[in-house]
Design a protein around this motif. Structure first.
Motif, PDB file in Angstrom:
ATOM      1  N   SER A  53       0.832  -1.206   0.000  1.00 59.38           N
ATOM      2  CA  SER A  53       0.000   0.000   0.000  1.00 59.38           C
ATOM      3  C   SER A  53       0.865   1.253   0.000  1.00 59.38           C
ATOM      4  O   SER A  53       0.570   2.240  -0.697  1.00 59.38           O
ATOM      5  CB  SER A  53      -0.923  -0.005   1.215  1.00 59.38           C
ATOM      6  OG  SER A  53      -1.790  -1.121   1.188  1.00 59.38           O
ATOM      7  N   ALA A  54       1.934   1.225   0.788  1.00 62.25           N
ATOM      8  CA  ALA A  54       2.815   2.399   0.858  1.00 62.25           C
ATOM      9  C   ALA A  54       3.460   2.681  -0.491  1.00 62.25           C
ATOM     10  O   ALA A  54       3.563   3.837  -0.936  1.00 62.25           O
ATOM     11  CB  ALA A  54       3.875   2.165   1.925  1.00 62.25           C
ATOM     12  N   LEU A  55       3.883   1.628  -1.151  1.00 60.66           N
ATOM     13  CA  LEU A  55       4.503   1.812  -2.460  1.00 60.66           C
ATOM     14  C   LEU A  55       3.495   2.314  -3.480  1.00 60.66           C
ATOM     15  O   LEU A  55       3.807   3.137  -4.353  1.00 60.66           O
ATOM     16  CB  LEU A  55       5.127   0.491  -2.941  1.00 60.66           C
ATOM     17  CG  LEU A  55       6.307  -0.023  -2.120  1.00 60.66           C
ATOM     18  CD1 LEU A  55       6.746  -1.403  -2.607  1.00 60.66           C
ATOM     19  CD2 LEU A  55       7.483   0.953  -2.203  1.00 60.66           C
ATOM     20  N   ALA A  56       2.257   1.833  -3.358  1.00 61.80           N
ATOM     21  CA  ALA A  56       1.228   2.211  -4.332  1.00 61.80           C
ATOM     22  C   ALA A  56       0.886   3.693  -4.240  1.00 61.80           C
ATOM     23  O   ALA A  56       0.725   4.384  -5.256  1.00 61.80           O
ATOM     24  CB  ALA A  56      -0.028   1.352  -4.136  1.00 61.80           C
ATOM     25  N   VAL A  57       0.765   4.252  -3.035  1.00 62.83           N
ATOM     26  CA  VAL A  57       0.332   5.639  -2.887  1.00 62.83           C
ATOM     27  C   VAL A  57       1.433   6.624  -3.269  1.00 62.83           C
ATOM     28  O   VAL A  57       1.181   7.818  -3.453  1.00 62.83           O
ATOM     29  CB  VAL A  57      -0.152   5.925  -1.452  1.00 62.83           C
ATOM     30  CG1 VAL A  57      -1.340   5.062  -1.096  1.00 62.83           C
ATOM     31  CG2 VAL A  57       0.984   5.760  -0.455  1.00 62.83           C
ATOM     32  N   THR A  58       2.658   6.133  -3.369  1.00 61.97           N
ATOM     33  CA  THR A  58       3.745   7.057  -3.731  1.00 61.97           C
ATOM     34  C   THR A  58       3.991   7.122  -5.229  1.00 61.97           C
ATOM     35  O   THR A  58       4.888   7.831  -5.686  1.00 61.97           O
ATOM     36  CB  THR A  58       5.043   6.632  -3.021  1.00 61.97           C
ATOM     37  OG1 THR A  58       5.322   5.273  -3.355  1.00 61.97           O
ATOM     38  CG2 THR A  58       4.919   6.809  -1.530  1.00 61.97           C
TER      39      THR A  58
END
Length: 550
Positions: A53-58
């Motif tokens: 999720s963290a990678l996706a939002v960045t």
């Protein structure tokens, strides 16, 4: 230099991912792992989905919106202490602990384990050595790795031992089965020792009292009561007395011949004869008889006690209220109508070197050291045909029935002589006891049902019209019948267990050779041996009567 995307939370228990406007690069999984290591959090528990999720939002669009450009910090890893799971077996006789190694947190301590056991009500049978082993091995586990060890063990109850009565004097049958040793250590098969007598005051038997047994327990501390052994007292016979100094010793009150009983002994007056023949006539004596010679054809010997014959019994009739011991052997022959010309009947055991063409009935065991040929044997106990060294002992021809097991060195004959052997004839008596106990149990259940009906009728009456005495009688009767049902159920279970155990242990055994032509029966099952076998046993296994090699 890469942007810093991770930081340790203020409480030090988790790792947060946070992107901001100053970040000039897009994070990758490899970069986040490197930063976790640099923060000293490589052993933390990773939330893989949170990292995704963290990678996706960045991954920014060309014109990110304010709402999505800088998301709230995301927990992607956390510190976890070691965890403990306690599991018990279904019968609560064992408890095991599963340790999950910590993710950057604290290892399990002895106090943690004891608290986990306490929370799961594990209070008995805890092994300190197992706990130490668990703690030591848990230290070397990788984060998240699991280790399971049993740490607490229940104990099954040890039932008490039934009372035993140990004979302290030999009898003639034991001398027949165990010839005397000579000075050079060899065994003289012809020397069977002197005939057994006792003197006044001699110790005859020792009573070994029953034990209470040792109670067991479950790991939760539930007591498992032990069943005490059955106890009983001496039954002193004529000529014996219980010692005043030790109530567990039985003494001879006079000199004579010792006669063993199930729970004691008696000392008989002894009639000693050189032989029984036409010169002496038939013998009928109230006591025990010692015959140092032979019993010749056509003679009858009857005694209320034991009969011991040092020579042969040939074509004669012997009847004893105790044991019959014939040192040299029993000789008969087939008469008209398939009758056998020698009859031996004893309330106790019959012991001899051999028997041929004889009709033998005994209330206990039939024991022979050489052979049994073409004879009919009915024994309430066991039939054993073998010497003390288990080298010789053949049972062939005739019909042999034993209450329990039949054992011989060789069973049957090479010539295929029909040999009929039937073991466990006691099963009908035991099954009848079970049926009687079950019937009594059913009767008590019916009585309880009748009392229930009586209670219902009484409850239908207005309270002021219910006789107090009748209510009390009904309640008392209900309690008595319930108690009786419990006793009957316990007795039935005990009898059933004893029957099943006997059924599994009773065998027809040939220690050397089992020949074709043997017709065997155990309980209601029949088996004809159609080929020769080596050492074998006939037994019931998994409800099938079968022949198995020893």
């Amino acid at each position: 230099m890469a942007d810093l995307f991770l930081r340790i939370a203020d409480d030090g228990q988790s790792v947060l991912f946070a992107a901001n406007a100053d970040n000039q690069s897009v994070p990758t999984r490899e970069l986040l792992i490197e930063q976790l290591i640099s923060l000293g959090a490589e052993k933390f528990y990773f939330y893989e989905k949170a990292i995704d999720s963290a990678l996706a939002v960045t991954i920014r669009d060309d014109e990110p919106s304010p709402e999505t450009a800088y998301p709230e910090p995301i927990v992607i890893a956390e510190r976890r202490n070691a965890s403990l799971v306690v599991k018990t077996d279904s019968d609560f006789m064992r408890a095991a602990i599963t340790v999950t190694a910590p993710y950057g947190g604290n290892h399990a301590t002895g106090a943690d384990i004891l608290e986990a056991l306490k929370q799961n009500r594990i209070v008995k049978g805890i092994r300190k050595t197992q706990l130490h082993q668990l703690l030591q091995r848990a230290q070397s586990l990788q984060p998240g790795e699991k280790l399971t060890l049993p740490v607490a063990f229940g104990r099954l109850p040890e039932n008490g031992v039934d009372v035993r009565f140990e004979s302290l004097v030999d009898d003639a049958s034991q001398r027949i089965l165990k010839p005397q040793a000579t000075d050079d250590g060899k065994v003289d098969m012809r020397d069977l020792g002197e005939l057994i007598t006792v003197r006044a005051g001699q110790t005859l038997m020792r009573r070994i009292p029953a034990t209470e047994g040792v109670a067991g327990f479950t790991v939760e501390g539930k007591a498992l009561p032990a069943k005490p052994g059955k106890d009983s007292e001496f039954q002193p016979g004529d000529g014996t007395i219980i010692s005043e100094q030790d109530s567990n010793l039985l003494l001879a009150e006079k000199s004579g011949i010792p006669v063993a009983k199930p729970r004691g002994m008696q000392v008989d007056e002894a009639l000693t004869l050189k032989g029984v023949n036409v010169a002496t006539g038939h013998i009928n004596f109230d006591g025990s008889i010692l015959i140092t010679g032979d019993v010749t054809p056509g003679m009858k010997v009857t005694a209320s006690g034991n009969i011991t014959v040092a020579g042969f019994v040939e074509l004669a009739e012997l009847k004893a209220g105790g044991d019959i011991s014939i040192i040299k052997g029993i000789i008969g022959r087939k008469l008209e109508g398939n009758k056998l010309g020698c009859t031996i009947e004893a309330a106790g055991s019959v012991t001899s070197k051999f028997a041929q063409f004889a009709d033998i009935t005994c209330g206990q065991n039939a024991l022979f050291t050489l052979h049994v040929l073409h004879s009919t044997i009915h024994a309430e106990g066991e039939v054993i045909v073998m010497d003390q060294f288990k080298r010789q002992g053949s049972l062939s021809g005739g019909v042999t029935e034993a209450g329990y097991s039949i054992r011989a060195i060789n069973l049957g004959a090479l010539s295929g002589v029909p040999t009929v052997v039937t073991a466990f004839t006691k099963f009908e008596c035991l099954l009848q006891q079970l049926q009687d106990k079950h019937h009594d149990y059913q009767v008590e259940l019916q009585n309880v049902e009748k009392i229930k009906q009586a209670k219902l009728k009484l409850l239908k009456l207005p309270e002021h019209r219910r006789p107090v005495e009748l209510s009390e009688r009904i309640n008392n009767a209900a309690e008595q019948h319930k108690s009786q049902i419990d006793l009957l159920h316990a007795d039935y279970q005990q009898l059933r267990g004893e029957y099943d155990e006997l059924r599994s242990r009773v065998t027809i055994t040939a220690l050397n050779r089992l020949y074709a032509g043997v017709q065997s029966c155990l309980e209601k099952e029949h088996l004809l041996i159609t080929q020769d076998h080596g050492p074998s046993k006939l037994h019931i296994f998994e409800h099938v009567f079968q022949c198995s090699p020893l």
